[in-house]
Motif scaffolding. Structure first.
Motif, PDB file in Angstrom:
ATOM      1  N   SER A 182       6.851 -22.426  10.183  1.00 32.44           N
ATOM      2  CA  SER A 182       6.008 -21.464  10.903  1.00 32.44           C
ATOM      3  C   SER A 182       4.577 -21.617  10.409  1.00 32.44           C
ATOM      4  O   SER A 182       4.346 -22.031   9.266  1.00 32.44           O
ATOM      5  CB  SER A 182       6.509 -20.029  10.689  1.00 32.44           C
ATOM      6  OG  SER A 182       6.456 -19.691   9.326  1.00 32.44           O
ATOM      7  N   PRO A 183       3.592 -21.305  11.254  1.00 36.07           N
ATOM      8  CA  PRO A 183       2.191 -21.517  10.862  1.00 36.07           C
ATOM      9  C   PRO A 183       1.740 -20.537   9.783  1.00 36.07           C
ATOM     10  O   PRO A 183       2.263 -19.432   9.657  1.00 36.07           O
ATOM     11  CB  PRO A 183       1.418 -21.296  12.160  1.00 36.07           C
ATOM     12  CG  PRO A 183       2.318 -20.520  13.039  1.00 36.07           C
ATOM     13  CD  PRO A 183       3.725 -20.825  12.620  1.00 36.07           C
ATOM     14  N   THR A 184       0.749 -20.979   9.021  1.00 30.55           N
ATOM     15  CA  THR A 184       0.150 -20.121   8.002  1.00 30.55           C
ATOM     16  C   THR A 184      -0.636 -19.012   8.686  1.00 30.55           C
ATOM     17  O   THR A 184      -1.389 -19.282   9.622  1.00 30.55           O
ATOM     18  CB  THR A 184      -0.808 -20.943   7.113  1.00 30.55           C
ATOM     19  OG1 THR A 184      -0.064 -21.979   6.486  1.00 30.55           O
ATOM     20  CG2 THR A 184      -1.471 -20.085   6.061  1.00 30.55           C
ATOM     21  N   PRO A 185      -0.459 -17.752   8.255  1.00 36.97           N
ATOM     22  CA  PRO A 185      -1.250 -16.659   8.845  1.00 36.97           C
ATOM     23  C   PRO A 185      -2.748 -16.929   8.678  1.00 36.97           C
ATOM     24  O   PRO A 185      -3.183 -17.468   7.655  1.00 36.97           O
ATOM     25  CB  PRO A 185      -0.824 -15.433   8.034  1.00 36.97           C
ATOM     26  CG  PRO A 185       0.487 -15.799   7.431  1.00 36.97           C
ATOM     27  CD  PRO A 185       0.466 -17.277   7.233  1.00 36.97           C
ATOM     28  N   LEU A 186      -3.525 -16.571   9.673  1.00 37.58           N
ATOM     29  CA  LEU A 186      -4.966 -16.844   9.661  1.00 37.58           C
ATOM     30  C   LEU A 186      -5.670 -16.271   8.432  1.00 37.58           C
ATOM     31  O   LEU A 186      -6.600 -16.890   7.920  1.00 37.58           O
ATOM     32  CB  LEU A 186      -5.615 -16.304  10.939  1.00 37.58           C
ATOM     33  CG  LEU A 186      -5.254 -17.073  12.214  1.00 37.58           C
ATOM     34  CD1 LEU A 186      -5.876 -16.406  13.428  1.00 37.58           C
ATOM     35  CD2 LEU A 186      -5.701 -18.520  12.112  1.00 37.58           C
ATOM     36  N   ILE A 187      -5.223 -15.130   7.952  1.00 38.34           N
ATOM     37  CA  ILE A 187      -5.896 -14.524   6.797  1.00 38.34           C
ATOM     38  C   ILE A 187      -5.662 -15.321   5.501  1.00 38.34           C
ATOM     39  O   ILE A 187      -6.354 -15.105   4.518  1.00 38.34           O
ATOM     40  CB  ILE A 187      -5.476 -13.049   6.596  1.00 38.34           C
ATOM     41  CG1 ILE A 187      -3.985 -12.945   6.351  1.00 38.34           C
ATOM     42  CG2 ILE A 187      -5.896 -12.196   7.760  1.00 38.34           C
ATOM     43  CD1 ILE A 187      -3.529 -11.559   5.908  1.00 38.34           C
ATOM     44  N   ALA A 236       6.677 -23.056   4.666  1.00 37.50           N
ATOM     45  CA  ALA A 236       6.223 -21.851   5.377  1.00 37.50           C
ATOM     46  C   ALA A 236       5.990 -20.709   4.395  1.00 37.50           C
ATOM     47  O   ALA A 236       5.058 -19.919   4.567  1.00 37.50           O
ATOM     48  CB  ALA A 236       7.244 -21.450   6.442  1.00 37.50           C
ATOM     49  N   SER A 237       6.812 -20.625   3.359  1.00 38.06           N
ATOM     50  CA  SER A 237       6.654 -19.562   2.359  1.00 38.06           C
ATOM     51  C   SER A 237       5.580 -19.893   1.333  1.00 38.06           C
ATOM     52  O   SER A 237       4.881 -19.010   0.851  1.00 38.06           O
ATOM     53  CB  SER A 237       7.976 -19.334   1.630  1.00 38.06           C
ATOM     54  OG  SER A 237       8.949 -18.874   2.526  1.00 38.06           O
TER      55      SER A 237
END
Length: 135
Positions: free
Chosen positions: A18-23, A76-77
């Motif tokens: 899953s993509p890295t959160p923008l923050i 992802a983690s």
């Protein structure tokens, strides 16, 4: 005994599941990482001996797929592992580039490899790949 031979079976780039959160896309490197840039690149090898069980035939491709999926979930983690270092040397860009996954086969039982010598290191980390000090 002849020297063991390492055969590279496949090379893939494994991306996070899953993509890295923008923050969290830009992370500042610690002072330790800034002072020792060589520590930003680490390679490691894992050995998985072939288990003989006549009732259970395990396909190496299946095992590789399980490891690839596990790495994808781990990235992802731990999103800073699937990153690039910015040119300023102060920041990590968690851009989900992924990590290299190499599958190889050694043509002898692992018990015959002298793990205390450079022979094992040369098999797992061949000199012509990106983890050499010159690269």
């Amino acid at each position: 005994m002849a020297s063991p031979r390492l055969d590279l079976i496949s090379t893939k780039i494994i991306k996070p599941s899953s993509p890295t959160p923008l923050i969290h896309r830009i992370q500042k490197l610690s002072i330790v990482d800034q002072l020792n840039p060589c520590s930003n690149y680490m390679s490691f090898g894992m050995f998985f001996p072939k288990q003989y069980n006549p009732t259970l035939l395990v396909d190496p491709t299946h095992i590789s797929t399980i490891l690839e999926n596990s790495l994808s979930r781990a990235l992802a983690s731990y999103y800073p592992l699937a990153r690039t270092i910015r040119d300023d040397g102060l920041h990590v860009e968690c851009n989900d580039v992924g990590d290299k996954f190499l599958q190889a086969k050694i043509d002898c039982p692992m018990s015959e490899i002298n793990h205390s010598s450079s022979e094992a290191e040369d098999l797992v980390f061949p000199k012509d790949l990106p983890w050499t000090p010159s690269k």
